[in-house]
Design a protein around this motif. Structure first.
Motif, PDB file in Angstrom:
ATOM      1  N   PRO A 180      16.509   3.100  10.427  1.00 31.81           N
ATOM      2  CA  PRO A 180      15.344   3.888   9.994  1.00 31.81           C
ATOM      3  C   PRO A 180      14.186   3.802  10.994  1.00 31.81           C
ATOM      4  CG  PRO A 180      16.106   2.368   8.275  1.00 31.81           C
ATOM      5  CD  PRO A 180      16.761   1.958   9.551  1.00 31.81           C
ATOM      6  N   THR A 181      13.338   4.832  10.952  1.00 28.37           N
ATOM      7  CA  THR A 181      12.063   4.815  11.669  1.00 28.37           C
ATOM      8  C   THR A 181      10.954   4.506  10.674  1.00 28.37           C
ATOM      9  OG1 THR A 181      11.772   7.205  11.346  1.00 28.37           O
ATOM     10  CG2 THR A 181      12.853   6.480  13.372  1.00 28.37           C
ATOM     11  N   ILE A 182       9.926   3.809  11.146  1.00 30.52           N
ATOM     12  CA  ILE A 182       8.821   3.378  10.290  1.00 30.52           C
ATOM     13  C   ILE A 182       7.573   4.170  10.647  1.00 30.52           C
ATOM     14  CG2 ILE A 182       7.409   1.434   9.527  1.00 30.52           C
ATOM     15  CD1 ILE A 182      10.351   1.203   8.770  1.00 30.52           C
ATOM     16  N   THR A 183       6.907   4.723   9.626  1.00 26.53           N
ATOM     17  CA  THR A 183       5.664   5.480   9.808  1.00 26.53           C
ATOM     18  C   THR A 183       4.602   4.898   8.886  1.00 26.53           C
ATOM     19  OG1 THR A 183       6.921   7.486  10.315  1.00 26.53           O
ATOM     20  CG2 THR A 183       4.595   7.756   9.761  1.00 26.53           C
ATOM     21  N   TRP A 184       3.392   4.705   9.433  1.00 27.34           N
ATOM     22  CA  TRP A 184       2.260   4.187   8.654  1.00 27.34           C
ATOM     23  C   TRP A 184       1.270   5.316   8.374  1.00 27.34           C
ATOM     24  CZ3 TRP A 184       2.057  -0.759   6.833  1.00 27.34           C
ATOM     25  CH2 TRP A 184       2.915  -1.692   7.410  1.00 27.34           C
ATOM     26  N   ARG A 185       0.813   5.379   7.133  1.00 33.06           N
ATOM     27  CA  ARG A 185      -0.245   6.318   6.731  1.00 33.06           C
ATOM     28  C   ARG A 185      -1.187   5.616   5.761  1.00 33.06           C
ATOM     29  NH1 ARG A 185       1.027  11.678   7.827  1.00 33.06           N
ATOM     30  NH2 ARG A 185       3.220  12.097   8.334  1.00 33.06           N
ATOM     31  N   ARG A 186      -2.410   6.161   5.672  1.00 32.20           N
ATOM     32  CA  ARG A 186      -3.341   5.675   4.655  1.00 32.20           C
ATOM     33  C   ARG A 186      -3.133   6.480   3.379  1.00 32.20           C
ATOM     34  NH1 ARG A 186      -9.165   3.669   6.598  1.00 32.20           N
ATOM     35  NH2 ARG A 186      -8.956   2.803   4.500  1.00 32.20           N
ATOM     36  N   GLU A 187      -3.102   5.797   2.258  1.00 31.65           N
ATOM     37  CA  GLU A 187      -2.824   6.471   0.991  1.00 31.65           C
ATOM     38  C   GLU A 187      -3.875   7.517   0.668  1.00 31.65           C
ATOM     39  OE1 GLU A 187      -1.139   4.807  -3.184  1.00 31.65           O
ATOM     40  OE2 GLU A 187      -3.193   4.199  -2.727  1.00 31.65           O
ATOM     41  N   SER A 188      -5.108   7.278   1.055  1.00 27.00           N
ATOM     42  CA  SER A 188      -6.199   8.215   0.764  1.00 27.00           C
ATOM     43  C   SER A 188      -6.173   9.436   1.662  1.00 27.00           C
ATOM     44  CB  SER A 188      -7.535   7.493   0.910  1.00 27.00           C
ATOM     45  OG  SER A 188      -7.708   7.021   2.245  1.00 27.00           O
ATOM     46  N   GLY A 189      -5.340   9.424   2.731  1.00 28.32           N
ATOM     47  CA  GLY A 189      -5.316  10.537   3.674  1.00 28.32           C
ATOM     48  C   GLY A 189      -6.324  10.408   4.795  1.00 28.32           C
ATOM     49  N   VAL A 190      -7.150   9.361   4.772  1.00 26.66           N
ATOM     50  CA  VAL A 190      -8.133   9.135   5.840  1.00 26.66           C
ATOM     51  C   VAL A 190      -7.391   8.759   7.120  1.00 26.66           C
ATOM     52  CG1 VAL A 190     -10.085   7.693   6.555  1.00 26.66           C
ATOM     53  CG2 VAL A 190      -9.863   8.426   4.176  1.00 26.66           C
ATOM     54  N   PRO A 191      -7.810   9.260   8.284  1.00 22.74           N
ATOM     55  CA  PRO A 191      -7.129   8.906   9.535  1.00 22.74           C
ATOM     56  C   PRO A 191      -7.190   7.402   9.809  1.00 22.74           C
ATOM     57  CG  PRO A 191      -8.573  10.801   9.863  1.00 22.74           C
ATOM     58  CD  PRO A 191      -8.878  10.269   8.502  1.00 22.74           C
ATOM     59  N   ILE A 192      -6.223   6.936  10.595  1.00 24.65           N
ATOM     60  CA  ILE A 192      -6.172   5.536  11.006  1.00 24.65           C
ATOM     61  C   ILE A 192      -6.873   5.408  12.363  1.00 24.65           C
ATOM     62  CG2 ILE A 192      -4.649   3.621  11.630  1.00 24.65           C
ATOM     63  CD1 ILE A 192      -2.561   4.789   9.754  1.00 24.65           C
ATOM     64  N   GLU A 193      -7.798   4.472  12.447  1.00 29.11           N
ATOM     65  CA  GLU A 193      -8.523   4.263  13.708  1.00 29.11           C
ATOM     66  C   GLU A 193      -7.761   3.267  14.581  1.00 29.11           C
ATOM     67  OE1 GLU A 193     -12.895   2.743  15.332  1.00 29.11           O
ATOM     68  OE2 GLU A 193     -12.556   3.073  13.188  1.00 29.11           O
ATOM     69  N   LEU A 194      -7.392   3.684  15.792  1.00 25.84           N
ATOM     70  CA  LEU A 194      -6.667   2.823  16.716  1.00 25.84           C
ATOM     71  C   LEU A 194      -7.632   1.892  17.447  1.00 25.84           C
ATOM     72  CD1 LEU A 194      -4.235   5.457  18.276  1.00 25.84           C
ATOM     73  CD2 LEU A 194      -3.843   3.971  16.306  1.00 25.84           C
ATOM     74  N   TYR A 221      -2.407   1.124   2.447  1.00 26.51           N
ATOM     75  CA  TYR A 221      -1.604   1.679   3.533  1.00 26.51           C
ATOM     76  C   TYR A 221      -0.162   1.835   3.057  1.00 26.51           C
ATOM     77  CZ  TYR A 221      -5.495   0.681   6.677  1.00 26.51           C
ATOM     78  OH  TYR A 221      -6.732   0.649   7.281  1.00 26.51           O
ATOM     79  N   LEU A 222       0.504   2.912   3.497  1.00 22.82           N
ATOM     80  CA  LEU A 222       1.885   3.184   3.110  1.00 22.82           C
ATOM     81  C   LEU A 222       2.798   2.972   4.307  1.00 22.82           C
ATOM     82  CD1 LEU A 222       1.490   6.443   0.980  1.00 22.82           C
ATOM     83  CD2 LEU A 222       1.706   4.092   0.169  1.00 22.82           C
ATOM     84  N   CYS A 223       3.804   2.124   4.124  1.00 23.11           N
ATOM     85  CA  CYS A 223       4.864   1.936   5.112  1.00 23.11           C
ATOM     86  C   CYS A 223       6.039   2.798   4.662  1.00 23.11           C
ATOM     87  CB  CYS A 223       5.240   0.460   5.178  1.00 23.11           C
ATOM     88  SG  CYS A 223       6.890   0.135   5.785  1.00 23.11           S
ATOM     89  N   ILE A 224       6.381   3.837   5.431  1.00 21.99           N
ATOM     90  CA  ILE A 224       7.415   4.818   5.047  1.00 21.99           C
ATOM     91  C   ILE A 224       8.610   4.661   5.972  1.00 21.99           C
ATOM     92  CG2 ILE A 224       7.911   7.261   4.676  1.00 21.99           C
ATOM     93  CD1 ILE A 224       4.844   7.673   4.489  1.00 21.99           C
ATOM     94  N   ALA A 225       9.797   4.425   5.389  1.00 25.74           N
ATOM     95  CA  ALA A 225      11.042   4.277   6.150  1.00 25.74           C
ATOM     96  C   ALA A 225      11.934   5.483   5.879  1.00 25.74           C
ATOM     97  CB  ALA A 225      11.767   2.992   5.759  1.00 25.74           C
ATOM     98  N   SER A 226      12.455   6.112   6.959  1.00 28.71           N
ATOM     99  CA  SER A 226      13.319   7.286   6.815  1.00 28.71           C
ATOM    100  C   SER A 226      14.338   7.291   7.946  1.00 28.71           C
ATOM    101  CB  SER A 226      12.491   8.574   6.837  1.00 28.71           C
ATOM    102  OG  SER A 226      11.736   8.669   8.024  1.00 28.71           O
ATOM    103  N   SER A 232      13.972   8.876   1.327  1.00 31.05           N
ATOM    104  CA  SER A 232      13.099   7.981   2.087  1.00 31.05           C
ATOM    105  C   SER A 232      12.382   7.055   1.113  1.00 31.05           C
ATOM    106  CB  SER A 232      12.081   8.788   2.891  1.00 31.05           C
ATOM    107  OG  SER A 232      12.727   9.614   3.843  1.00 31.05           O
ATOM    108  N   VAL A 233      12.005   5.883   1.602  1.00 31.15           N
ATOM    109  CA  VAL A 233      11.339   4.909   0.733  1.00 31.15           C
ATOM    110  C   VAL A 233      10.028   4.487   1.372  1.00 31.15           C
ATOM    111  CG1 VAL A 233      13.444   4.046  -0.346  1.00 31.15           C
ATOM    112  CG2 VAL A 233      12.670   3.041   1.794  1.00 31.15           C
ATOM    113  N   SER A 234       9.125   3.986   0.555  1.00 28.86           N
ATOM    114  CA  SER A 234       7.827   3.537   1.057  1.00 28.86           C
ATOM    115  C   SER A 234       7.381   2.313   0.284  1.00 28.86           C
ATOM    116  CB  SER A 234       6.776   4.651   0.939  1.00 28.86           C
ATOM    117  OG  SER A 234       6.540   4.960  -0.425  1.00 28.86           O
ATOM    118  N   LYS A 235       6.498   1.565   0.905  1.00 23.67           N
ATOM    119  CA  LYS A 235       5.886   0.403   0.258  1.00 23.67           C
ATOM    120  C   LYS A 235       4.385   0.479   0.460  1.00 23.67           C
ATOM    121  CE  LYS A 235       5.865  -4.609  -0.126  1.00 23.67           C
ATOM    122  NZ  LYS A 235       6.451  -5.895   0.321  1.00 23.67           N
TER     123      LYS A 235
END
Length: 448
Positions: A180-194, A221-226, A232-235
């Motif tokens: 699987p590939t791992i993707t991170w997103r914020r649950e609120s939809g706010v962008p992630i600051e690098l 934060y959502l960790c999404i595996a696909s 696909s699953v997320s935590k």
């Protein structure tokens, strides 16, 4: 004289030497006469595969089917084997292996289909269909077992609580086939600051690194595996950032009329959430009830709006007020000074604003008449004292409205503002003259 058995043997030898196999049937008639019937036997053909085995891909838990098609099998037998372990699974219609998930079926003695029920990831690999000729004939097919992604409890991060300014690394580990590939997103939809300051909607990778974490990073934060195999699953991982309280005061100086009501307001930021209250300048807590009413409104995960309403105001209520916020990491406060405004000062300010708005409208209308604008600007340049006189207020009028002490303060403020206002008026007049000259210049050139 030859016997019957010797005759039959001679016939069979002759047919055999001719390359033909025949079945000789000797019948005894009632008159004891011999009769012979010859029946040609089926010709045996060398077996071969009609088509290759089709490779199959199936998700774990489903049934898989591998089919082997044989032409002209004759007396030979078909067997299925597991290539990597060299295990015989089936021979003809019999299951040899002890694996109860294996089954075999054939159609018209040509199509041999092996079925594997409830397939597991360990069933992945090469399978062989074999005919026991000499030499042996065989062909192979591949079974690919795909597995939906699954997020591992370890080393995947759990909810984290950190201090503001520390470095944070969120981890996510998953299994599956393909990987699987791992993707991170914020649950609120706010962008992630690098770390570079760039803001992106998502980040790929097993680790999400947040250096020098801020309160704005707090949230889920959502960790999404696909891996292309549904689902696909997320935590969900919650990041909590602790920091001491901070107070923001928009208006530190507020004027109010005695006998009326007024509202004081502060904004506090703190996590863990703070205790918020109001005090007077000497530290005594403002008691709720009576003419005092206070409330705290949550306007974010860690932001609160503090309001203190006082109604009606008396002389004792004027002075300094402190809005205080406390939590386990510290405390802070902000100060608001409440001063008295005479009632007639409110009326004067309203009249002054009305006059000021009227002048603005006059200036706006003059912009359509360059000649009039030039006349007024010329007057301003010739008699700047007149403009200054219009902007000044008499000492008697200030004394009558505010009293001697307040009048001194107002006069000091006006004395500081008048030179700036006069310079501004003269600059505006100069700009108008330049604008008028530039507007008329093309007309002069046209006549030339």
């Amino acid at each position: 004289m030859k016997t019957k058995s010797s005759r039959s043997h001679s016939l069979a030898s002759a047919l055999s030497s001719a390359g033909t196999i025949a079945l000789v049937v000797i019948l005894m008639s009632p008159q004891c006469q011999l009769q012979r019937v010859e029946v040609p036997a089926e010709v045996i053909v060398d077996p071969k595969f009609s088509s290759p085995i089709v490779n199959m891909t199936a998700p774990v838990g489903r049934d898989a089917f591998l089919t082997c098609v044989v032409q002209d099998l004759g007396p030979y037998k078909v067997a299925w084997l597991r290539v990597d372990t060299q295990t015989i699974l089936t021979i003809q219609n019999h299951v040899i292996t002890k694996n109860q998930r294996i089954g075999i079926a054939n159609s018209e003695h040509k199509t041999w289909t092996m079925r594997i029920r409830d397939i597991k990831e360990s069933d992945k690999g090469w399978y062989m269909c074999q005919i026991n000729t000499d030499p042996m004939k065989s062909q192979m097919g591949y079974l690919d077992v795909v597995v939906p992604p699954d997020i591992l409890d370890y080393p995947t991060s759990t909810d984290m609580v950190v201090r503001e300014g520390s470095n944070v690394t969120l981890k996510c580990a998953a299994t599956g086939s393909p990987e699987p590939t791992i993707t991170w997103r914020r649950e609120s939809g706010v962008p992630i600051e690098l770390a570079s300051g760039e803001e992106v909607p998502s980040v790929e990778g097993t680790d999400l690194i947040i250096p020098n974490v801020k309160r704005q990073h707090m949230g889920a934060y959502l960790c999404i595996a696909s891996n292309g195999v549904p689902p696909s699953v997320s935590k969900r991982i919650t990041l909590v950032v602790h920091f001491p309280p901070m107070i923001t005061v928009q208006n530190q100086l507020i004027g109010a009329v005695e006998g009326k009501g007024v509202t004081l307001e502060c904004e506090s930021e703190a996590y863990p959430k703070s205790i918020n209250y109001w005090t007077r300048e000497r530290g005594e807590i403002v008691p709720p009830g009576g003419k005092y009413s206070s409330n705290v409104t949550e306007i974010g995960n860690y932001r609160n709006s503090m309001r203190l309403h006082i109604n009606p105001l008396s002389q004792s209520e004027f002075g300094a007020y402190r809005c205080v916020a406390k939590n386990s990491l510290g405390d802070t406060d902000g100060t608001i000074k409440l001063y008295r405004i005479p009632p007639n000062a409110v009326n004067y300010v309203e009249n002054f604003e009305a006059r000021h708005k009227g002048k603005k409208r006059t200036k706006s209308s003059e912009s359509h008449h360059p000649a009039r604008a030039q006349e007024h600007s010329g007057e301003d340049m010739e008699n700047p004292g007149k403009r200054k006189a219009d902007l000044s207020l008499s000492a008697e009028s200030i004394d009558s409205m505010y009293g001697s002490s307040a009048a001194r303060t107002w006069r000091q403020d006006l004395d500081g503002l008048l030179p700036l206002l006069l310079a501004t008026a003269m600059a505006v007049g100069t700009m108008r003259m330049q604008s008028t000259q530039m507007t008329r210049l093309p007309q002069t050139l046209t006549h030339v």
